[in-house]
Design an enzyme around this catalytic site. Structure first.
Site, PDB file in Angstrom:
ATOM      1  N   LYS A  76      -2.645  -2.081  -2.956  1.00 43.30           N
ATOM      2  CA  LYS A  76      -3.677  -1.149  -2.348  1.00 43.30           C
ATOM      3  C   LYS A  76      -3.175   0.052  -2.918  1.00 43.30           C
ATOM      4  O   LYS A  76      -2.574   0.792  -2.151  1.00 43.30           O
ATOM      5  CB  LYS A  76      -4.023  -1.451  -0.939  1.00 43.30           C
ATOM      6  CG  LYS A  76      -5.174  -0.368  -0.425  1.00 43.30           C
ATOM      7  CD  LYS A  76      -5.437  -0.728   1.044  1.00 43.30           C
ATOM      8  CE  LYS A  76      -6.623   0.053   1.372  1.00 43.30           C
ATOM      9  NZ  LYS A  76      -7.084  -0.307   2.616  1.00 43.30           N
TER      10      LYS A  76
ATOM     11  N   GLU B 297       0.861  -1.328  -0.040  1.00 43.98           N
ATOM     12  CA  GLU B 297      -0.106   0.052  -0.067  1.00 43.98           C
ATOM     13  C   GLU B 297       0.752   1.157   0.281  1.00 43.98           C
ATOM     14  O   GLU B 297       1.119   1.849   1.281  1.00 43.98           O
ATOM     15  CB  GLU B 297      -0.984   0.207   1.199  1.00 43.98           C
ATOM     16  CG  GLU B 297      -2.185   1.239   1.076  1.00 43.98           C
ATOM     17  CD  GLU B 297      -2.772   1.332   2.392  1.00 43.98           C
ATOM     18  OE1 GLU B 297      -3.619   2.195   2.305  1.00 43.98           O
ATOM     19  OE2 GLU B 297      -2.569   0.578   3.443  1.00 43.98           O
TER      20      GLU B 297
END
Length: 296
Positions: free
Chosen positions: A212, A175
């Site tokens: 992400k 992420e």
């Protein structure tokens, strides 16, 4: 790695719920839920209250496996129980794939980015995650400016840690969030995409990751990443957008599904009746699922 969970994340039609607020963000999450800081006096009491909130969400009939593919947990949540079962077991029995947040927060900003703080106990955390039947992990960095060396450092660090996670037979969610308020957000996203592609192209055929990412400024800017054979799934964070705004932006991006936190729980309140709570959660789940599955 659980093959049926792997298949669900890869091919399922739905989204991933982010329930991983940790120490620094927990008071704010509780306040937004209607639990002020004077409602608890110790850190233990604070985490008890947030676990009550998460338990109420996870046990709700609106939190269902038909629309929700997986859920990201905070480390303490992994070690706590819901209705007599460890949280990951409860989720798995419900048909929802459990993930674990493993980062220790963000370092100070340097070169336009915030790297992850060192994860000194990562090996032990991954061992316990396997013991608790966790499927994958998540770790967050933040990009504020289109600084090439800074973004490269973020991606290098993420993939270095991801390698250790893959070697522990867990699925890493990488992420590298791009701050949605960044003045040159689109430029940062271009640099980020290129740096991620370099690492993906170097992965052997037996290694996969998830990504992400912030919803891109330019629709379908992450098409190459979504279609890459080493990427199991690309999910999007809401990043501060309202749920309606995040959903509209998400609908423009084919193959991108949600992994929302605040946008999922924004209308939930500790003072709601069970009927009110379940209805509010149902509305949120349905709208996020629709945005993840039905594209413009």
């Amino acid at each position: 790695m659980n093959n049926s969970q792997f298949d669900k994340i890869k091919n399922g039609k739905g989204f991933i719920a982010a329930l991983d607020q940790s120490g620094g963000s927990t008071p704010k999450a509780l306040a937004e839920y209607g639990v002020p800081e004077d409602a608890y006096s110790t850190e233990d009491e604070m985490f008890d209250r947030v676990h009550q909130m998460r338990t109420r969400i996870v046990t709700s009939p609106a939190f269902n496996a038909e629309q929700i593919l997986g859920a990201i947990l905070f480390e303490q949540t992994m070690d706590r129980e819901i209705e007599g079962k460890y949280t990951a077991d409860y989720l798995a029995d419900k048909g929802i794939v459990p993930f674990l947040k493993v980062d220790k927060g963000l370092a100070e900003q340097e070169n336009g980015v915030q790297l992850m703080k060192p994860i000194s106990d990562l090996d032990e955390t991954l061992r316990r995650a396997n013991e608790r039947k966790i499927f994958g992990t998540k770790m967050r960095s933040v990009i504020h400016e289109p600084n090439t060396s800074g973004i490269k450092a973020v991606v290098d660090q993420q993939f270095e840690v991801a390698k250790r996670i893959v070697n522990s037979d867990l699925m890493p969610i990488i992420e590298p969030e791009v701050n949605i308020y960044s003045v040159k957000k689109e430029k940062s996203e271009e640099i980020l995409r290129d740096e991620i592609m370099k690492h993906l192209n170097d992965l052997p055929e037996n290694e996969n990751v998830m990504l992400k990412l912030s919803i891109p400024t330019k629709a379908n800017a992450y098409k190459e990443l979504i279609e890459h054979p080493r990427v199991l799934r690309v999910v999007a964070l809401s990043g501060g957008y309202s749920r309606d705004e995040a959903n509209e932006k998400l609908k423009e991006n084919h193959g991108l599904i949600a992994s929302f936190s605040r946008a999922l729980s924004a209308d939930l309140n500790a003072n709601q009746s069970d009927e009110e709570f379940n209805e509010a959660l149902k509305n949120a789940v349905e709208s996020i699922h629709d945005a993840s599955v039905n594209k413009k």
